[in-house]
Write an enzyme that holds these catalytic residues in place. Structure first.
Site, PDB file in Angstrom:
ATOM      1  N   GLU A 121      26.572  62.396  77.122  1.00 21.66           N
ATOM      2  CA  GLU A 121      26.159  63.309  78.199  1.00 21.66           C
ATOM      3  C   GLU A 121      27.031  63.096  79.435  1.00 21.66           C
ATOM      4  O   GLU A 121      27.502  64.066  80.057  1.00 21.66           O
ATOM      5  CB  GLU A 121      24.684  63.076  78.538  1.00 21.66           C
ATOM      6  N   GLU A 168      23.700  52.231  86.089  1.00 23.23           N
ATOM      7  CA  GLU A 168      22.499  53.035  85.845  1.00 23.23           C
ATOM      8  C   GLU A 168      21.510  52.286  84.966  1.00 23.23           C
ATOM      9  O   GLU A 168      20.304  52.289  85.215  1.00 23.23           O
ATOM     10  CB  GLU A 168      22.889  54.363  85.187  1.00 23.23           C
TER      11      GLU A 168
END
Length: 330
Positions: free
Chosen positions: A71, A143
């Site tokens: 992604e 992240e």
């Protein structure tokens, strides 16, 4: 492209459904007079799809978190970052990776056709190289660590590990830092080639547009995957009972976070039975423990629960569970 028109008189809504010649499913919701339009392009591929076979080839095993990493690479675009392309036409854009799905979506108050062109282009035509993959690893590691610092995130996956023995929902969509570090361009390309194919994708659009014109535009811009071998997803066998009755993890929090789960012994598939169970389970949880329920009021007044308390039901073809969670000293 032959389309089916479905109208709900009471809601005053009309949906056009069609399947493109390449196999992609399309849903259009015309909204005459609306200033805002929106587009969602998604596929049935997520974080749990790490082991698969293409045709008669040997099994392919990729690192945990590969769907999420992919992604990120699609966001980068081929020559210009996708966020910049949408920003130039004044559109909001984002995407997300779930256990069994990946979606990309935009919303705009104008220039809808340009936004749709960008959406269809970048999802189907990424550029994946070792240099680009290596450059992204540091960002994804940050992240992953950010989510690992969130108590509710750690609690949810502790619950998953208690409910399931081997099922890949035990693993967060981003994977572990060690998995991110060993991801290669070859891994991501294999995932893209296997799952980013039209027959595995769905496109949903809503706005003030002519359905026939949009169908024609989409048909022209969707790639074909004819001739590609079939992909088989490989999942581990899962026991019918939970892995553990109680699990605990030490973490620096102001108050204890408690998660209570009840799992299905097996999945219910993706048909009406799964949808019916999801609706009924959510309704029962709301009636029994929702904010307006008598039991919730009693728990709240005695200090057992506070505003952090919540319930929910989550499921897919081969898993399902109900959960009640919140912060409590009791």
């Amino acid at each position: 492209m032959k389309a089916e028109k479905i109208t709900h008189e009471r809601l005053g809504e009309t949906v056009w459904l069609a399947r493109a010649s390449c196999g992609a499913e399309i849903a259009l919701i015309p909204k005459p007079g609306f200033a805002t339009s929106s587009g969602w392009f998604g596929l049935r591929y997520g974080s749990t799809d790490t082991k698969f076979r293409v045709g008669e080839q040997e099994e392919i095993l990729v690192p945990d978190g590969s769907a999420h990493f992919l992604e990120h690479k699609l966001f980068e675009g081929r020559e210009e970052k996708v966020f910049d392309r949408f920003g130039e036409i004044g559109a909001d854009f984002n995407g997300g990776t779930g256990f069994r799905s990946t979606t990309y979506h935009f919303t705009s108050a104008g220039r809808f056709v340009e936004g749709l062109e960008v959406l269809l282009d970048f999802v189907q035509h990424p550029l994946i190289t070792e240099e680009r993959v290596e450059k992204e690893k540091g960002i994804i590691e940050q992240e992953v660590r950010m989510y690992e610092d969130l108590p509710h995130f750690r609690g949810l996956f502790l619950l998953h590990r208690g409910l399931y023995h081997q099922h890949p929902v035990r693993i967060p969509p981003g994977g572990a830092v060690s998995e991110v570090r060993r991801t290669s361009a070859a891994h991501l390309q294999a995932c893209f080639d296997a799952f980013y194919r039209p027959e595995n994708m769905k496109l949903a659009l809503a706005g003030d547009f002519d359905p026939e014109e949009v169908f024609a535009m989409v048909e022209d811009r969707l790639d074909s995957s004819s001739g590609r071998p079939e992909v088989t997803r490989l999942y581990p066998e899962e026991a019918e009972t939970p892995c553990a009755a109680v699990m605990e993890e030490c973490f620096e929090v102001v108050r204890p976070h408690i998660w209570i789960g009840w799992r299905e012994s097996a999945g219910l598939g993706l048909g009406p039975e799964n949808l019916r169970r999801h609706v009924l389970a959510s309704l029962v949880l709301d009636l029994a423990l929702g904010d307006a329920s008598v039991h919730h009021q009693e728990l709240y007044e005695t200090g057992i629960v506070d505003q952090s308390f919540h319930t929910g039901y989550s499921s897919d073809s081969d898993w399902g569970y109900a959960v009640a969670a919140g912060e409590s000293d009791n």
